[in-house]
Design a protein around this motif. Sequence first.
Motif, short mmCIF file in Angstrom:
data_model
loop_
_atom_site.label_atom_id
_atom_site.label_comp_id
_atom_site.label_asym_id
_atom_site.label_seq_id
_atom_site.Cartn_x
_atom_site.Cartn_y
_atom_site.Cartn_z
N ALA A 150 0.83 -1.21 0.00
CA ALA A 150 0.00 0.00 0.00
C ALA A 150 0.86 1.25 0.00
O ALA A 150 0.57 2.23 -0.70
N HIS A 154 0.70 4.14 -2.81
CA HIS A 154 0.31 5.50 -2.47
C HIS A 154 1.43 6.50 -2.72
O HIS A 154 1.20 7.61 -3.23
N THR A 229 -5.21 4.98 -5.44
CA THR A 229 -5.66 4.01 -4.44
C THR A 229 -6.33 2.81 -5.13
O THR A 229 -6.78 2.90 -6.27
N HIS A 230 -6.38 1.72 -4.39
CA HIS A 230 -6.99 0.48 -4.91
C HIS A 230 -8.49 0.49 -4.70
O HIS A 230 -9.27 0.13 -5.58
N ASN A 231 -8.94 0.83 -3.50
CA ASN A 231 -10.34 0.97 -3.12
C ASN A 231 -11.09 -0.34 -2.90
O ASN A 231 -12.26 -0.32 -2.53
N PHE A 233 -9.05 -2.90 -1.24
CA PHE A 233 -7.77 -3.39 -0.75
C PHE A 233 -8.01 -4.37 0.40
O PHE A 233 -7.97 -4.02 1.57
N ASP A 265 -7.68 2.93 1.93
CA ASP A 265 -7.18 1.57 1.70
C ASP A 265 -6.70 0.93 3.01
O ASP A 265 -6.95 -0.25 3.27
N TYR A 268 -9.64 0.12 5.44
CA TYR A 268 -10.43 -0.97 4.86
C TYR A 268 -9.71 -2.30 5.05
O TYR A 268 -10.31 -3.31 5.45
#
Length: 360
Positions: A150, A154, A229-231, A233, A265, A268
């Motif tokens: 991450a 980022h 971002t992955h969103n 994650f 991320d 979450y």
Amino acid sequence: MNRPGLDGNPLELTPGWFNDLFETIGIDAEVKGLTAKAIGTGQIGENVRFVFDYARKGEGAPDTLVGKFPSGSEASLATAQMLGHYKREVMFYRTFPKVAGKITPGAFYTDYDEATNRFALIMEDMAPSEQGDQLKGCSVAEAELALASAAILHAAYWQDESLDQHDWLQGTDAAPPPALTPEQVAGLWAGFKERYKAQLTSDVIEVGDLYASSLPRWSEAHEGPFALTHNDFRLDNMLFGKPGAPKPIALVDWQTAAKGAPANDVAYFIGAGLTREERPKHEKSLLRYYHDRLTEAGVTSYSFSDLYDDYRWFSFYGMSVAFGAAMLVKQTERGDEMFLTMLRRHAAQARDNDALVLLT
């Protein structure tokens, strides 16, 4: 080359198609036979592993590849089209070389057809890596691998205004408004409560009700740094390397990639990736670990205090993913269990970090 996933059944791809692909991308090999087998239980896309038998195998020719294609579920197809999932995943691999291939499987081939919303993604096979298990949760060591990835993701595009050039990337200045309004997302919570009322406790319902009623303000009020971002994650989208695997971890399913808040991320992942019993023991140390990796990657303008404030704010995000996805994609037994588990864990995460006061 014909277009797998766009004009035919990917399970019926021929040696000739892969020979054309290898010639196009510069791999000296001749496939004489292959087997294709569906793998995984994707909610939005279908995955296939291809195992090759070569007449001639030159340097760099893969023993296996994995392909990702549209879902066989009409509900999932409709959701993917409404939310732009297929186009976004293909464009992610084409657009962001600082992270694609570094913390993801390498992509050999990508294709997307705007008119039909069909797509294909042929990727490096990460076997013998093992997919994370959202229900079981992860170890601290696995969590650290995820959070280190991450930080790479980022830091690569931290406060990078070039993200706003991409209209297919969620959250950018060029992107259209979200397909679902906050009010519509709140409506999904009402439907979720009705469908799963026998499996929801009053404390979880209280958090969900407060969050749903606050969604219009919650979705607009946060201010803070942005990045790529992955969103989504979470563990089911992570492949953890075993001896002989190409990478220690690979992140997959980039259909929700966005210009967004990095802490989203992180909150979450930690909220749903560790069990209810383990998260409180390791939460702060994992946040410190992520912050240290982010600093090492060159991000020095984001204090740990600011990270924790953002972490509390985004502890609710996983609830909307859980109840939203449950109502929008094909319903399966494992999906029901996974979404309910995630919802419960995020409700506890918000309570444990005194985040409910942020919504009042």
